[in-house]
Design an enzyme around this catalytic site. Structure first.
Site, PDB file in Angstrom:
ATOM      1  CG  ASN A   1      73.218  99.770  98.560  1.00  0.00           C
ATOM      2  OD1 ASN A   1      72.178 100.334  98.291  1.00  0.00           O
ATOM      3  ND2 ASN A   1      74.068  99.406  97.630  1.00  0.00           N
TER       4      ASN A   1
ATOM      5  CB  CYS B   1      61.152 102.358  96.420  1.00  0.00           C
ATOM      6  SG  CYS B   1      60.746 102.833  94.732  1.00  0.00           S
TER       7      CYS B   1
ATOM      8  NE  ARG C   1      69.379 102.021  90.520  1.00  0.00           N
ATOM      9  CZ  ARG C   1      68.688 101.503  89.521  1.00  0.00           C
ATOM     10  NH1 ARG C   1      69.035 101.750  88.280  1.00  0.00           N
ATOM     11  NH2 ARG C   1      67.643 100.737  89.749  1.00  0.00           N
TER      12      ARG C   1
ATOM     13  N   PRO D   1      68.377  94.144  94.506  1.00  0.00           N
ATOM     14  CG  PRO D   1      66.491  93.833  95.802  1.00  0.00           C
ATOM     15  CD  PRO D   1      67.915  94.283  95.884  1.00  0.00           C
ATOM     16  CG  LEU D   2      70.148  96.037  90.401  1.00  0.00           C
ATOM     17  CD1 LEU D   2      71.324  95.659  89.519  1.00  0.00           C
ATOM     18  CD2 LEU D   2      70.406  97.366  91.078  1.00  0.00           C
ATOM     19  CB  THR D   3      63.553  98.660  89.106  1.00  0.00           C
ATOM     20  OG1 THR D   3      63.321  98.641  90.512  1.00  0.00           O
ATOM     21  CG2 THR D   3      62.224  98.693  88.382  1.00  0.00           C
TER      22      THR D   3
ATOM     23  CD  GLN E   1      63.457  95.341  97.290  1.00  0.00           C
ATOM     24  OE1 GLN E   1      63.275  95.881  96.207  1.00  0.00           O
ATOM     25  NE2 GLN E   1      64.474  95.667  98.087  1.00  0.00           N
TER      26      GLN E   1
END
Length: 626
Positions: free
Chosen positions: A469, A368, A493, A283-285, A337
């Site tokens: 990750n 986060c 990212r 999940p990439l904000t 998420q």
């Protein structure tokens, strides 16, 4: 990492782009010849090709003896975090003359606001102030045979007939008739129920009542275990026909009584999450939106996940937050998420999503690092709040029919790893999988990920799957990661290279090669993203500018990519800021620019000229350098 013949100074780089790549190429050829002659005579390179030490030092390069002046110059602090005071980029000049949606949909006489409507109802008046069309082809009309935006479409000339009538390709439209392209949308009825607090959370409240009685807060079985494995008496009426009516009498039904009406799904009977060995797009904000996920899916991503959604905003029925949950029909394994700090809101949100959207798994964000989330007790802070963490995992697992996963970091402090202590407990609480980011909160996205620690945690987590990750920059890195014993790898990212900088990384991993992708191929990827964005956000002015906004955010990452053909050593290393270099053609050089104005120029090649007084500033400060 780039050969000397491609390197240049900041001034020459921007001069080359201003000249359009014509005059500078001729000068560059002359300079290359002079450089070869001087190199052969053991002389120093010409000043025009000399890379300034201050430029390379800013990019993390060492130049040996840089001189006394450079030593005296104070070190510049690197920008981090978010640009919280960004200018508003909404095109307000177009909002004053918007056409009423009822006119666009062909039912002008049925406007619910009547004379109070603040939008235009006269098509001629609207067209008099409408900006010029951006192209002769409409991607919505070419793909689906019909453009729902009609006269407001910025590519309207492709499907507007006499009298501004919206044309329809009947044969093509019939192929898509009845097909749901995007799922998990927020309906108006559900939004009203959430805003008026009329949505019933029967299972969540049952679990929370157990917490208040003190039976579920001690990490022991108690009534919590009973509620997970057996059906309570009031659960007999919890059938699909009676959901949402708390304490309501039994509703008579027709047809046979099935086991699903009587028994409750046990944890061992839940659908398994079979994704071992697959490539997982994190999940990439901001940038991990639906069009970008479609790009990554096309390049080989097996598992995709929506952007982090805040549970309290979902419970309030915020449309912008629910948009993060949307799922395209091409995604076969998709999850969402959630972020939250308390068991009541997280458990209720899990039950809400379990009953209203279609997903394959739900992930809890416990990684986060940003202050806004951490100070409220969410994200990484849950790793230090073990009681709340346990209640959240147990509560969400008790109300979900799909697997529950958790994403964590090594810890909060840089040299104090705690993940190995938490992972066995997460397995006991009922999670189906854990993803471990090999950095602490203090490290954020800097320094190297600790893959030896990830391997240790993978052994501890067994038999529960654990995905690793961090720092997956090439297929060699992916191979080394899989040899560590993890069940799979998550591509995020990965500053400076990863899914945002190199979405074709999934193809490189699957085909086990370095892809020297050309600038034209990269531009075609941007074209596809633009088309996906117009499909998703719309082809009217509002949709075009929203597509441009997310395109510019993505370009702020893409500029860090260094083409494989320009690298002296493969692959590109972690945290290497690209130096100023001239690409193999003008477009490749333009894509390497770190200037916001050049990103806007690329967006104009795809979406036409920007609105008057348009400004843009990336969300992340680290991308704002020039």
């Amino acid at each position: 990492p780039v050969p000397r013949r491609f390197l240049t100074s900041k001034e020459q780089f921007h001069a080359y782009l201003r000249a359009g790549g014509e005059e500078e190429e001729e000068e560059g050829e002359k300079e290359e010849k002079e450089e070869e002659e001087q190199d052969s005579s053991s002389q120093s390179e010409p000043p025009a090709k000399r890379v300034k030490a201050e430029e390379l030092s800013r990019d993390g390069e060492s130049q040996g003896n840089a001189g006394e002046e450079e030593k005296e110059r104070p070190e510049k602090k690197r920008a981090r975090g978010q640009n919280k005071s960004r200018p508003c980029m909404k095109p307000n000049c177009y909002e004053q003359s918007r056409l009423c949606p009822s006119v666009t949909q062909g039912c002008a006489g049925q406007c619910h606001f009547g004379p109070r409507c603040r939008f235009l109802h006269d098509v001629s008046e609207y067209l008099a102030g409408k900006p010029a069309d951006l192209g002769q082809r409409c991607v919505l009309f070419d793909t689906f045979g019909r453009c729902p935006y009609g006269v407001t479409c910025r590519f309207g000339q492709a499907h507007l007939g006499d009298g501004h009538q919206n044309l329809i390709n009947a044969a093509l439209a019939q192929q898509w008739e009845g097909k749901l392209l995007v799922r998990n949308s927020l309906s108006k009825d559900l939004q009203q129920q959430l805003r008026k607090r009329k949505f019933s959370f029967q299972k969540a409240e049952e679990f929370l009542r157990g917490l208040h009685r003190g039976k579920a807060g001690k990490a022991t079985g108690g009534s919590t275990e009973v509620s997970k494995c057996t059906a309570p008496q009031e659960g007999l009426g919890d059938s699909p026909n009676s959901r949402g009516a708390e304490d309501a009498p039994s509703i008579p039904t027709l047809g046979p009584l099935t086991d699903e009406d009587v028994t409750k799904l046990r944890p061992c009977e839940k659908k398994k999450l079979e994704i071992q060995g697959k490539l997982y797009l994190a999940p990439l904000t901001t940038c991990g939106n639906l069009p970008f996920r479609r790009i990554c899916k096309r390049f080989g991503a097996d598992v995709t996940c929506g952007e982090m959604a805040v549970c309290t905003n979902l419970l309030q029925g915020q449309s912008s937050e629910w948009a993060l949950l949307k799922r395209h029909h091409t995604k076969d394994i998709f999850g969402v998420q959630l972020e939250g700090a308390f068991p009541d809101t997280m458990t209720k949100c899990a039950e809400l999503l379990n009953r209203t959207i279609d997903v394959d798994f739900v992930d809890i964000n416990v990684g986060c690092p940003i202050d806004l989330v951490y100070k409220k007790g969410g994200g990484c802070a849950l790793m230090t709040r073990s009681n709340k963490f346990e209640q959240i995992v147990r509560g969400m697992n008790s109300v979900l029919d799909v697997p529950l996963t958790v994403k964590i970091r090594t810890g909060v402090q840089e040299k104090v790893n705690v993940a190995h202590k938490i992972i066995p407990r997460i397995r006991e609480w009922g999670a189906s999988m854990v993803t471990l980011h090999g950095r602490s909160r203090e490290q954020r996205y800097t320094r190297s990920a600790d893959w030896e620690y990830i391997a240790e945690c993978a052994r501890i987590a067994s038999p529960m799957p654990l995905f690793g990750n961090g720092d997956i920059l090439s297929y060699e890195d992916a191979n080394r990661a899989m040899q560590m014993g993890v069940s799979g790898i998550m591509i995020a990212r990965q500053v400076p290279v990863g899914a945002l900088i190199k979405p074709w990384l999934f193809t490189e991993i699957k085909e086990q090669r370095h892809w020297d992708i050309s600038s034209s191929e990269r531009f075609d990827i941007l074209k596809d993203f633009t088309n996906y964005g117009l499909e998703h956000w719309g082809s009217d002015t509002q949709g075009v500018e929203k597509t441009r906004k997310f395109l510019l955010e993505w370009l702020s990452f893409l500029c860090r990519y260094i083409p494989v053909g320009l690298l002296e050593h493969l692959p590109q290393r972690i945290n290497e800021r690209p130096p100023y270099y001239l690409g193999r053609d003008y477009l490749e050089t333009l894509m390497a620019s770190q200037n916001v104005d050049d990103w806007i120029k690329i967006s104009e090649l795809l979406l036409g000229p920007v609105p008057p007084s348009f400004t843009f500033l990336p969300k992340h400060k680290a991308n704002s350098y020039r």
